[in-house]
Design an enzyme around this catalytic site. Structure first.
Site, PDB file in Angstrom:
ATOM      1  N   ASP A 567     -13.119  26.508 -34.812  1.00 31.47           N
ATOM      2  CA  ASP A 567     -13.226  27.744 -34.018  1.00 31.47           C
ATOM      3  C   ASP A 567     -13.665  27.349 -32.599  1.00 31.47           C
ATOM      4  O   ASP A 567     -14.026  26.194 -32.352  1.00 31.47           O
ATOM      5  CB  ASP A 567     -14.288  28.617 -34.716  1.00 31.47           C
ATOM      6  CG  ASP A 567     -14.417  30.000 -34.125  1.00 31.47           C
ATOM      7  OD1 ASP A 567     -13.496  30.433 -33.428  1.00 31.47           O
ATOM      8  OD2 ASP A 567     -15.456  30.647 -34.371  1.00 31.47           O
ATOM      9  N   GLU A 570     -11.155  26.746 -27.452  1.00 29.04           N
ATOM     10  CA  GLU A 570     -10.335  27.013 -26.236  1.00 29.04           C
ATOM     11  C   GLU A 570     -10.644  26.057 -25.107  1.00 29.04           C
ATOM     12  O   GLU A 570      -9.729  25.738 -24.359  1.00 29.04           O
ATOM     13  CB  GLU A 570     -10.550  28.469 -25.787  1.00 29.04           C
ATOM     14  CG  GLU A 570     -10.066  29.496 -26.771  1.00 29.04           C
ATOM     15  CD  GLU A 570     -10.955  29.620 -28.021  1.00 29.04           C
ATOM     16  OE1 GLU A 570     -12.152  29.295 -27.929  1.00 29.04           O
ATOM     17  OE2 GLU A 570     -10.428  30.007 -29.053  1.00 29.04           O
ATOM     18  N   ASP A 644     -10.821  37.541 -32.758  1.00 29.04           N
ATOM     19  CA  ASP A 644     -11.771  38.636 -33.002  1.00 29.04           C
ATOM     20  C   ASP A 644     -11.167  40.008 -32.754  1.00 29.04           C
ATOM     21  O   ASP A 644     -11.406  40.644 -31.720  1.00 29.04           O
ATOM     22  CB  ASP A 644     -13.012  38.436 -32.123  1.00 29.04           C
ATOM     23  CG  ASP A 644     -13.720  37.132 -32.461  1.00 29.04           C
ATOM     24  OD1 ASP A 644     -13.397  36.536 -33.514  1.00 29.04           O
ATOM     25  OD2 ASP A 644     -14.587  36.716 -31.678  1.00 29.04           O
TER      26      ASP A 644
HETATM   27  C1  NOJ Z   1     -15.780  33.467 -33.310  1.00 31.57           C
HETATM   28  C2  NOJ Z   1     -14.695  33.598 -34.318  1.00 31.57           C
HETATM   29  O1  NOJ Z   1     -13.563  34.181 -33.754  1.00 31.57           O
HETATM   30  C3  NOJ Z   1     -15.193  34.379 -35.511  1.00 31.57           C
HETATM   31  O2  NOJ Z   1     -14.170  34.480 -36.464  1.00 31.57           O
HETATM   32  C4  NOJ Z   1     -16.414  33.714 -36.086  1.00 31.57           C
HETATM   33  O3  NOJ Z   1     -16.923  34.489 -37.144  1.00 31.57           O
HETATM   34  C5  NOJ Z   1     -17.483  33.571 -35.007  1.00 31.57           C
HETATM   35  N1  NOJ Z   1     -16.939  32.844 -33.893  1.00 31.57           N
HETATM   36  C6  NOJ Z   1     -18.729  32.850 -35.520  1.00 31.57           C
HETATM   37  O4  NOJ Z   1     -18.421  31.560 -35.863  1.00 31.57           O
END
Ligand code: NOJ
Length: 991
Positions: A567, A570, A644
């Site tokens: 995660d 970017e 998200d």
């Molecule tokens: C951002 C991610 O997009 C999300 O899916 C994740 O739960 C959070 N970071 C925490 O790691």
């Protein structure tokens, strides 16, 4: 997600948690955190350039000098000259046009002076002097074989050079010398034009011209005059030093949100207009929360005002229907019209903006035969790097996805568990919690394969550690999951906590493997752990080191059923410009972050994939690594999700075009957070989201830490039952999904497919993006994305019968059809003409289905025929690459009244035979024929024959039932237990 200091984080977090339980969070993206084109110097300059060009009789100042042209081994080379002001030296831009065997052409334009290193960088920067030319090293894996057959046209035409290439020389590149431009033609018709509008713009390197110091300043003494910074500040005030008409204000330095980019190389954009004459639709260039058919971007009713932006970023609470950038970038665009699909792949890893304009020519009533048509004009603007563009001339959508896949690689064939259901939330809080969730799934008879751990499992956000208080016995937890062949995915992010007493950061620093700041020191920024540093996976030594961290004896507590989630790659930097890294940061080999930004996430994802291959000597199984950031090529190593999203109907709706777009853009293993990440979905929304999610290639439920628990068994009756039914449908169809993945892995075909891809001649359906086909199965789903809906309108493109999956109601005739869709119903049709493989026995996980028998659903077309394929392998190892798989074609011939299974495996190997042995007992337990002919009425038996069967068993009579059609419901028939092996050739004779 943004917080500025680690110290503030816990407090802010607690406050937010408290507030979130009281209110639904305000859900609007923080526009002020992200640049508009106007706030991004190079975008603004180039858009202005386009406006100026359109408003005047503009002639592009670029010319290819014919005397420099050479043509050798399928490649044309030459020098394009950019003319500056009269009297000034021209800028030399080396050009190559390479013609590839696949029929694809590649055009590159570089800058000679920078190539030679004959430039000075400001601020004593150590950055590389060349334009970034290594994007291909990361993105391309094949398809670069040069065409032997490409040839210069013998007919010379003054001012042009022409090259024939492609299959039987059907393609032609017509290269205009002055102004420089290229038309790409197929069968004599122009499909794509470069620099037709004269917007080619290679911002060449130039010395910053310092103004002579003013008299008073001279007097202030020598010391001060040497202070470069001060002199520059004064220069900033004095605008328009550059060539006439250029806005110099953003050439040398740019500040946004309190961060200043030192831009040691000054302006260096690479921009070009690319037109698609006669096309009305363009698709691709993910990732954006937009419709499949891209809207125009220069304003006007319902259109966007901003270009599509490609600059991987952690966009908090992203908005719908917007060209704003998101987490990943694939600069591959395709234009489609009846009879033709063409496209371009803009191989550049820097921040990129793309304007799309449609210009309509109306029919001229006075000129017979002059029909109205639409042209699409696009304008591509990258901040730095080479101009490097691949041109695809189709002519079919399938040609494009295959050829793009040849270049950037096909989808990695996943393990079979990876395409089943994944259960995630931020966070399962203890190992006991994990086991409890697992038990509850079993208790409620809900299938699932994978449970996920978000960042809270770590000890104080230190990756490769377990919180000793909450994850007391991870090994036991893994063993517990393994009992039902279930897996665990743990998150590992690229930011490494900068703290004492953490060997991982010590090694990162000591070995010098972190991304550097502009001055060459280790770059430090803020993310989940607070102060952090970032591994630089452009560095081969960093990859080697990273691999070591995943070994079982290094990442203790992991097991063969642990897989990884990458995660924030970017990369997300909470206190960085636009929530990411400063562009003047330095990576391995001194490439600026600016040059490589969009590839950065992929290098991290690649490194994790490689690490997963080497966890233990001799244990070679297909890795599963999910990524949030991606670029062209990421499909080779895992899956992505759309980040998200929000628990809102609009986000559910948008997920379908977004996932479809991923599919046609070469990265089909994709999905959205089921249920929506932020906020609490209503039970209806959650249910509908599961019914939609079963059609995402990557199918995972996920939720933000502040949301209420929402595992499928929590919703209660009737929701839990309905969700369970949806999950069972996914599991039932796993053989069809796996076969679709095999197509993605071998020919680059999308896993879920939009209407235009299946029906490329159906103009009315080109923009349809709210329904989808699953692989080549003919399964057509139209997920419900509207609250309270009781029915949906399904668009049917052809005149085949389409049968309701559940009750065989027939829908026929091109156009819209109303299909009932009360909450417990999933609108799913089967297009006539297919054979759909399934496994009908409900199980707790896909691993437990490995040796289950198959059901074949034969869906007859209007002529009474059907065909389909099935691909099966061990779902785990790489043995399939050595032939260990079953690949069958099932076809029903209406005239002969027989269903046959034939082999598609090209060549049996030792591994094939060994695999077939393991599958010898796996049989077809049911054949359902939908749309069964009337003539079968009264029949009670069919004749089954199987290859290799004993003489006595060569022809067997097997029981058969026929059900007449009633009302709109089609007739159907079923053969129960024909006892034919899935891996063998056989025939079922219905005559
Ligand atoms: C951002 C991610 O997009 C999300 O899916 C994740 O739960 C959070 N970071 C925490 O790691």
């Amino acid at each position: 997600m943004m917080f500025t200091t680690a110290a503030r984080w816990p407090a802010v977090f607690l406050l937010l948690s408290a507030l979130c339980t009281l209110f639904v969070p305000a859900v609007t993206v923080k526009h002020e955190n992200f640049k508009t084109c106007d706030q991004s110097g190079f975008c603004k300059r180039n858009r202005q350039f386009a406006d100026d060009a359109a408003a005047s009789s503009w002639t592009s100042p670029y010319a290819l000098d014919p005397a420099t042209i050479t043509f050798k081994n399928g490649q044309l080379s030459g020098t394009v000259f950019k003319t500056l002001k009269e009297g000034e030296a021209q800028v030399r831009l080396p050009l190559t046009v390479t013609f590839l065997e696949s029929g694809v052409a590649r055009v590159t334009l570089d800058e000679e002076r920078r190539l030679k290193g004959d430039v000075d960088l400001r601020h004593g920067s150590q950055a590389r002097k060349e334009r970034y030319n290594e994007a291909g090293k990361w993105a391309l894996v094949g398809g670069l074989k040069v065409a032997d057959g490409a040839a210069l046209s013998e007919k010379a035409e003054a001012g042009y050079t022409k090259v024939f290439y492609g299959d039987a020389g059907k393609h032609q590149a017509v290269i205009r010398h002055a102004p420089f431009g290229i038309e790409f033609q197929r069968d004599g018709e122009t499909q794509i034009k470069f620099n037709d509008r004269g917007l080619l713009n290679m911002e060449h390197w130039r010395q910053k011209v310092e103004p002579p110091p003013k008299e008073e300043e001279k007097k202030e003494g020598d010391e001060e005059n040497k202070d470069e910074e001060k002199t520059e500040e004064k220069v900033e005030e004095k605008k328009d030093e550059g060539p006439k008409g250029e806005d110099e204000s953003t050439w040398w330095e740019e500040t946004f949100g309190g961060n200043t980019d030192s831009k040691p190389r000054g302006p260096e954009a690479a921009a070009l207009d690319i037109s698609f004459p006669g096309y009305e639709h363009v698709f691709g260039i993910p990732e954006h929360a937009t419709r499949l058919s891209l809207k125009t971007t220069r304003g006007g009713d319902g259109n966007y005002k901003e270009p599509y932006r490609l600059y991987n970023a952690d966009v908090f609470e992203y908005e719908m229907d917007s060209p704003m950038t998101l987490y990943g970038a694939i600069p591959f665009m395709q234009a489609h019209r009846k009879g033709s699909t063409v496209g371009v792949f803009w191989l550049n890893a820097a921040e990129t903006w793309v304007d799309v304009v449609k210009s309509k020519t109306t029919a001229n009533p006075l000129a017979l035969g002059l029909k109205g048509h639409t042209d699409i004009q696009t304008h591509w603007i990258s901040e730095s790097g080479l101009l490097d563009v691949f041109v695809f001339l189709g002519p079919t959508p399938q040609d494009l996805t295959r050829q793009y896949g040849e270049l950037t690689g096909y989808t990695a064939m996943p393990q079979s568990f990876a395409i089943a259901y994944h259960q995630c939330r931020w966070n399962y809080v203890t190992d006991e919690d994990v086991k409890d969730v697992d038990r509850k799934f079993d208790k409620f008879n809900i299938p699932y394969d994978v449970i996920w751990l978000d960042i809270e499992y770590t000890h104080e956000k230190k990756y490769f550690t377990w919180d000793p208080l909450t994850f007391v016995n991870p090994t036991k937890m893994h063993k517990h999951l393994d009992k039902r062949e279930r897996k665990l995915v743990a998150i590992i992010d690229p930011h490494i906590k900068n703290t004492n007493d953490y060997p991982v950061i010590d090694e990162l620093k000591k070995k010098g493997l972190a991304v550097k700041n502009k001055d060459g020191g280790d770059y430090e920024g803020w993310c989940w752990p607070g102060s952090s540093m970032w591994i630089d996976c452009f560095n081969p030594a960093a990859i080697t080191w990273w691999k070591g961290l995943f070994k079982y004896d290094s990442f203790k507590g992991t097991a063969p059923n642990t897989f990884i989630w990458n995660d924030m790659n970017e990369p997300s930097v909470f206190n960085g410009p636009e929530t990411t890294m400063p562009k003047d940061n330095l990576h391995h080999d001194n490439w600026e972050h600016r040059d490589v930004h969009n590839i950065n996430g992929m290098t991290f994802h690649n490194a994790t994939y490689e690490a997963m291959l080497e966890r233990k000597k001799g244990e070679i199984r297909r890795p599963f690594v999910l990524t949030r950031a991606f670029y062209s090529g990421s499909q080779r190593v895992g899956a992505m999700w759309t980040g998200d999203n929000l628990a809102e109907w609009s986000h559910l709706e948008a997920s379908i075009p977004m996932v479809l777009n991923q599919g046609i853009s070469g990265f089909p293993f994709s999905g959205a957070d089921v249920g929506g990440f932020f906020g609490n979905p209503s039970k209806e929304l959650l249910t509908r989201w599961y019914q939609t999610g079963i059609f995402y290639p990557f199918f995972r439920g996920h939720a933000h830490i502040d949301t209420r628990r929402r595992e499928p068994y929590i919703a209660g009756s009737p929701y839990t039952e309905i969700i369970t039914q949806a999950l069972r449908l996914r599991y039932q169809l796993l053989p069809a999904w796996y076969t679709a993945f095999h197509e993605a892995a071998t020919i680059g075909a999308p896993i879920i497919r939009p209407n235009f891809y299946i029906h490329p001649e159906d103009e009315k359906g080109f923009a349809v993006d709210d329904q989808l086909y699953v692989g080549s199965t003919g399964l057509l789903a139209k997920p419900v994305t509207k609250e309270g809906a009781e029915s949906v309108s399904v668009y049917i493109a052809d005149d085949q019968p389409y049968y309701n999956y559940f009750d065989y109601t027939v829908y026929q005739g091109a156009g819209q059809h109303t299909v009932p869709a009360p909450l417990d119903t999933i609108p799913l049709l089967m297009q006539g003409g297919h054979v759909i493989p399934r496994r009908d026995r409900p199980r707790r996980s896909s691993g437990l289905m490995k040796f289950d028998p198959f059901t074949l659903v034969v869906v007859l077309d209007k002529d009474g025929n059907a065909a389909g394929t099935l691909y099966v392998d061990d779902g785990e190892t790489f043995d399939y690459q050595q032939g260990a798989y079953i690949h069958r074609r099932f076809s029903f011939d209406g005239k002969r009244n027989a269903l046959t299974s034939t082999n598609l495996h090209p060549r049996a190997t030792v591994k094939t035979d060994a695999y077939l042995k393991t599958m010898a007992k796996v049989r077809v337990e049911k054949v359902i024929v939908v749309g069964a002919p009337k003539a079968w009425k009264g029949k009670s038996q069919v004749v089954v024959s199987e290859e290799g069967a004993k003489e006595s068993a060569r022809k067997r009579q097997v029981g058969f039932e026929y059900y007449e059609s009633s009302g709109k419901k089609a007739a159907w028939a079923v053969v129960r237990d024909p006892k034919v092996a899935i891996g063998k050739g056989w025939k079922i004779d219905f005559s």
